[in-house]
Design a protein around this motif. Sequence first.
Motif, PDB file in Angstrom:
ATOM      1  N   ASP A   1       0.768  -1.102  -0.035  1.00  0.00           N
ATOM      2  CA  ASP A   1      -0.036  -0.168  -0.173  1.00  0.00           C
ATOM      3  C   ASP A   1       0.923   1.288   0.014  1.00  0.00           C
ATOM      4  O   ASP A   1       2.096   1.087   0.048  1.00  0.00           O
ATOM      5  CB  ASP A   1      -0.712  -0.067   1.218  1.00  0.00           C
ATOM      6  CG  ASP A   1      -2.156   0.713   0.994  1.00  0.00           C
ATOM      7  OD1 ASP A   1      -2.549   1.392   0.110  1.00  0.00           O
ATOM      8  OD2 ASP A   1      -3.085   0.647   1.927  1.00  0.00           O
ATOM      9  N   PHE A   2       0.363   2.540  -0.262  1.00  0.00           N
ATOM     10  CA  PHE A   2       1.284   3.665  -0.180  1.00  0.00           C
ATOM     11  C   PHE A   2       0.553   4.709   0.291  1.00  0.00           C
ATOM     12  O   PHE A   2      -0.761   4.768  -0.062  1.00  0.00           O
ATOM     13  CB  PHE A   2       2.232   3.350  -1.284  1.00  0.00           C
ATOM     14  CG  PHE A   2       1.469   4.368  -2.584  1.00  0.00           C
ATOM     15  CD1 PHE A   2       1.525   5.799  -2.720  1.00  0.00           C
ATOM     16  CD2 PHE A   2       0.737   3.644  -3.267  1.00  0.00           C
ATOM     17  CE1 PHE A   2       0.902   6.407  -3.556  1.00  0.00           C
ATOM     18  CE2 PHE A   2      -0.002   4.165  -4.394  1.00  0.00           C
ATOM     19  CZ  PHE A   2       0.171   5.602  -4.610  1.00  0.00           C
TER      20      PHE A   2
ATOM     21  N   GLN B   1       6.355   9.397  -2.101  1.00  0.00           N
ATOM     22  CA  GLN B   1       5.526   8.240  -2.241  1.00  0.00           C
ATOM     23  C   GLN B   1       6.050   7.281  -1.334  1.00  0.00           C
ATOM     24  O   GLN B   1       7.162   6.762  -1.553  1.00  0.00           O
ATOM     25  CB  GLN B   1       5.788   7.895  -3.610  1.00  0.00           C
ATOM     26  CG  GLN B   1       4.451   7.235  -4.076  1.00  0.00           C
ATOM     27  CD  GLN B   1       4.718   6.739  -5.581  1.00  0.00           C
ATOM     28  OE1 GLN B   1       5.630   5.680  -6.076  1.00  0.00           O
ATOM     29  NE2 GLN B   1       4.250   7.489  -6.591  1.00  0.00           N
TER      30      GLN B   1
ATOM     31  N   TRP C   1       6.086   3.930   0.168  1.00  0.00           N
ATOM     32  CA  TRP C   1       5.403   2.453   0.136  1.00  0.00           C
ATOM     33  C   TRP C   1       5.466   1.627   1.338  1.00  0.00           C
ATOM     34  O   TRP C   1       6.520   1.521   1.759  1.00  0.00           O
ATOM     35  CB  TRP C   1       5.953   1.830  -1.080  1.00  0.00           C
ATOM     36  CG  TRP C   1       5.602   2.267  -2.490  1.00  0.00           C
ATOM     37  CD1 TRP C   1       5.993   3.437  -3.002  1.00  0.00           C
ATOM     38  CD2 TRP C   1       4.639   1.636  -3.259  1.00  0.00           C
ATOM     39  NE1 TRP C   1       5.319   3.652  -4.326  1.00  0.00           N
ATOM     40  CE2 TRP C   1       4.468   2.781  -4.306  1.00  0.00           C
ATOM     41  CE3 TRP C   1       3.632   0.651  -3.286  1.00  0.00           C
ATOM     42  CZ2 TRP C   1       3.395   2.682  -5.413  1.00  0.00           C
ATOM     43  CZ3 TRP C   1       2.766   0.427  -4.363  1.00  0.00           C
ATOM     44  CH2 TRP C   1       2.794   1.537  -5.471  1.00  0.00           C
TER      45      TRP C   1
ATOM     46  N   HIS D   1      -2.974   2.322  -8.783  1.00  0.00           N
ATOM     47  CA  HIS D   1      -2.885   1.345  -7.644  1.00  0.00           C
ATOM     48  C   HIS D   1      -3.659   1.955  -6.392  1.00  0.00           C
ATOM     49  O   HIS D   1      -4.419   1.172  -5.550  1.00  0.00           O
ATOM     50  CB  HIS D   1      -1.570   0.900  -7.206  1.00  0.00           C
ATOM     51  CG  HIS D   1      -1.345   0.172  -6.289  1.00  0.00           C
ATOM     52  ND1 HIS D   1      -1.112  -1.369  -6.284  1.00  0.00           N
ATOM     53  CD2 HIS D   1      -1.291   0.376  -4.850  1.00  0.00           C
ATOM     54  CE1 HIS D   1      -1.077  -1.744  -5.138  1.00  0.00           C
ATOM     55  NE2 HIS D   1      -1.098  -0.742  -4.335  1.00  0.00           N
ATOM     56  N   HIS D   2      -3.231   3.031  -6.364  1.00  0.00           N
ATOM     57  CA  HIS D   2      -3.899   3.696  -5.066  1.00  0.00           C
ATOM     58  C   HIS D   2      -5.433   4.045  -4.970  1.00  0.00           C
ATOM     59  O   HIS D   2      -5.981   3.449  -4.175  1.00  0.00           O
ATOM     60  CB  HIS D   2      -3.358   5.175  -4.768  1.00  0.00           C
ATOM     61  CG  HIS D   2      -3.483   5.893  -3.477  1.00  0.00           C
ATOM     62  ND1 HIS D   2      -3.203   5.263  -2.470  1.00  0.00           N
ATOM     63  CD2 HIS D   2      -4.097   7.129  -3.039  1.00  0.00           C
ATOM     64  CE1 HIS D   2      -3.366   5.939  -1.207  1.00  0.00           C
ATOM     65  NE2 HIS D   2      -3.940   6.956  -1.706  1.00  0.00           N
TER      66      HIS D   2
ATOM     67  N   SER E   1      -6.831   0.384  -4.908  1.00  0.00           N
ATOM     68  CA  SER E   1      -6.866  -0.205  -3.563  1.00  0.00           C
ATOM     69  C   SER E   1      -7.631   0.229  -2.507  1.00  0.00           C
ATOM     70  O   SER E   1      -8.078  -0.458  -1.747  1.00  0.00           O
ATOM     71  CB  SER E   1      -5.553  -0.482  -3.142  1.00  0.00           C
ATOM     72  OG  SER E   1      -4.712   0.854  -3.077  1.00  0.00           O
ATOM     73  N   GLN E   2      -8.303   1.455  -2.737  1.00  0.00           N
ATOM     74  CA  GLN E   2      -9.345   2.083  -1.729  1.00  0.00           C
ATOM     75  C   GLN E   2     -10.674   1.547  -2.236  1.00  0.00           C
ATOM     76  O   GLN E   2     -11.137   2.339  -3.163  1.00  0.00           O
ATOM     77  CB  GLN E   2      -9.181   3.372  -1.760  1.00  0.00           C
ATOM     78  CG  GLN E   2      -7.624   4.101  -1.419  1.00  0.00           C
ATOM     79  CD  GLN E   2      -7.235   3.712  -0.242  1.00  0.00           C
ATOM     80  OE1 GLN E   2      -7.909   3.851   0.827  1.00  0.00           O
ATOM     81  NE2 GLN E   2      -5.980   3.218  -0.011  1.00  0.00           N
TER      82      GLN E   2
END
Lengths: 211, 388
Positions: A37-38, A53, A55, B261-262, B265-266
């Motif tokens: 996740d980041f 950013q 991670w 991705h962010h 993924s939420q």
Amino acid sequence: MAKVVMVGDLYVGKTSLINRFCKNVFDRDYKATIGVDFEIERFEILGIPFNLQIWDTAGQEKFKCIASAYYRGAQVIITAFDLGDLQTLEHTRHWLQDALKENEPDSCSVFLIGTKKDTLSEAECERTEQDALKYASEMNAEFWSVSAKTGEHVKDFFFRVAGLAFEQSMKKELEKSRHSTTQIGAGSLIQLEGNSPEKRENDFRPNINCC
Amino acid sequence: MKAEPGKHGSDFRRRRKLADIQKALSKDPPDVSTLRRMAISEGGLLTDEIRCQVWPKLLNVNTDELPPPPGPELRVNNKDYEQVLLDVRRSLRRFPPGMPLKEREDLQEQLIDIILQVLARNTQLHYYQGYHDIVVTFLLVVGGPLATLLVDKLSTHHLRDFMDPSMDNTKHILNYLMPIIELVNPVLHDFMQRAEVGTIFALSWLITWFGHVLSDFRHVVRLYDFFLACHPLMPIYFAAVIVLHREEEVLECECEMASVHHLLSQIPQDLPYETLISKAGDLFVQFPPSELSREAAQQHQSERTAVSTFKDFELASTQQRPDMVLRRRFRDSVRPEHAAKSVLTKPRTNKLVKLAVMGLTVALGAAALAVVKSALEWAPKFELQIFP
């Protein structure tokens, strides 16, 4: 923009540390990280907007092969361990090796960070810090001890990370534009005057004693 | 004047569904294919009380003998104990808010025990972070002893691939995601490929059956109804449906790995679950795993995955039925007139099944029919043996 990768054993507090810094919360009620996740944290350094950013990776061994794809292109590697659990300190070596494998040699700054400082007495903490410093010099890393619970040193630590990453990015940017000027011989957005190339070469690895 | 016709309609449907489920349960043997349809169709199995009765049937688990609670020796020198403890400690959010502390701590202890018990009974299985998210769902719905049985079965079948020593097979299953998206929405697929987003955003969805990422427990159990009634790869179809559902947001995103991705993924908490469930069923029928496997394998060597374990499950379903042996004996000693009667009953049963399936088709659209069919393919095997 710089990419920071946080690695380390499970339950050492990687997610908590990031949450303390990015959201200024400490929540006992968080979940184990699955996969990766980041978070993005925005800074302004010398008037220039700059993003980190960050991670966050799962600590379970089993996820390593999945998370490792995300180590690539990191400017900063943070290897975290629990100050109260020496075994997690020992494991930081492996975590670092894995993270470095995915990156160009000498392209990353490395931090070793001891977490949960609030759970130890000062004497205990000092003892562990002695050990950690040894590891840090072996790993060519800068050592910090922090507490996500109290927030102690968390901000300073990430500011330091941001500062180093910023410096590194600027140098890379300069190098790039130097190349492009020599190759194409035309306009670059960044003024090169006053930047000696020697300094860049001598000082490619961030000097960990400078602050 | 009719007040709230919609509400009356849904009340009626609910009552009819409850009756159908009870009827299917009271048959001997229980009508598992109907139960599957009920678990898939709108609203799923409706209440936890029903789930306690139906989930064991969906997994073909005999609930006559519940395992006794383990002694303290289970935790001694247990290689998994530390890790499980650390994960369970951090699973507070999975318990209903407002639950008394004592009760929650009690359940957490039970959760640790169930996990360790299943791992001890199946030494080939390896714990993964996220497994506890699945087990806690069963614990909260059916209680400790039954949860142990169900999770034991689930772990050796649907979850088998996630429980390898490595995550290689899990990565392989994730490789089904992009081909599904490509078949439905090539534009979105190309965007995601250009962003090089990968599929790890869906990892926790897959290996926890969304238990890790959805905050409303009702949504989680609704999905568990669906997944328990379907093919083990259904969670990956559901993952694809979520991504497809968010097409606009994704395309508005910067075409770059981290941003996409962010975003993905939420997971939004207000997804239209019933619509997405029937869509996932739809996709499963249109593009069954066998058709996707070649594309998925291009990214990864084809190995033993859920698909093959599913075959084992089919086989086990027919062979391990507790009453199979008895029935076989009965069949051997059956008198000719009985046999004739059995033959006569067969068409009637099939017609009933057909009628029920048609009812579902009206309710859910043609796609659901085929999902049920794929489930029926393995469910009625024992019926055929009952009526030889």
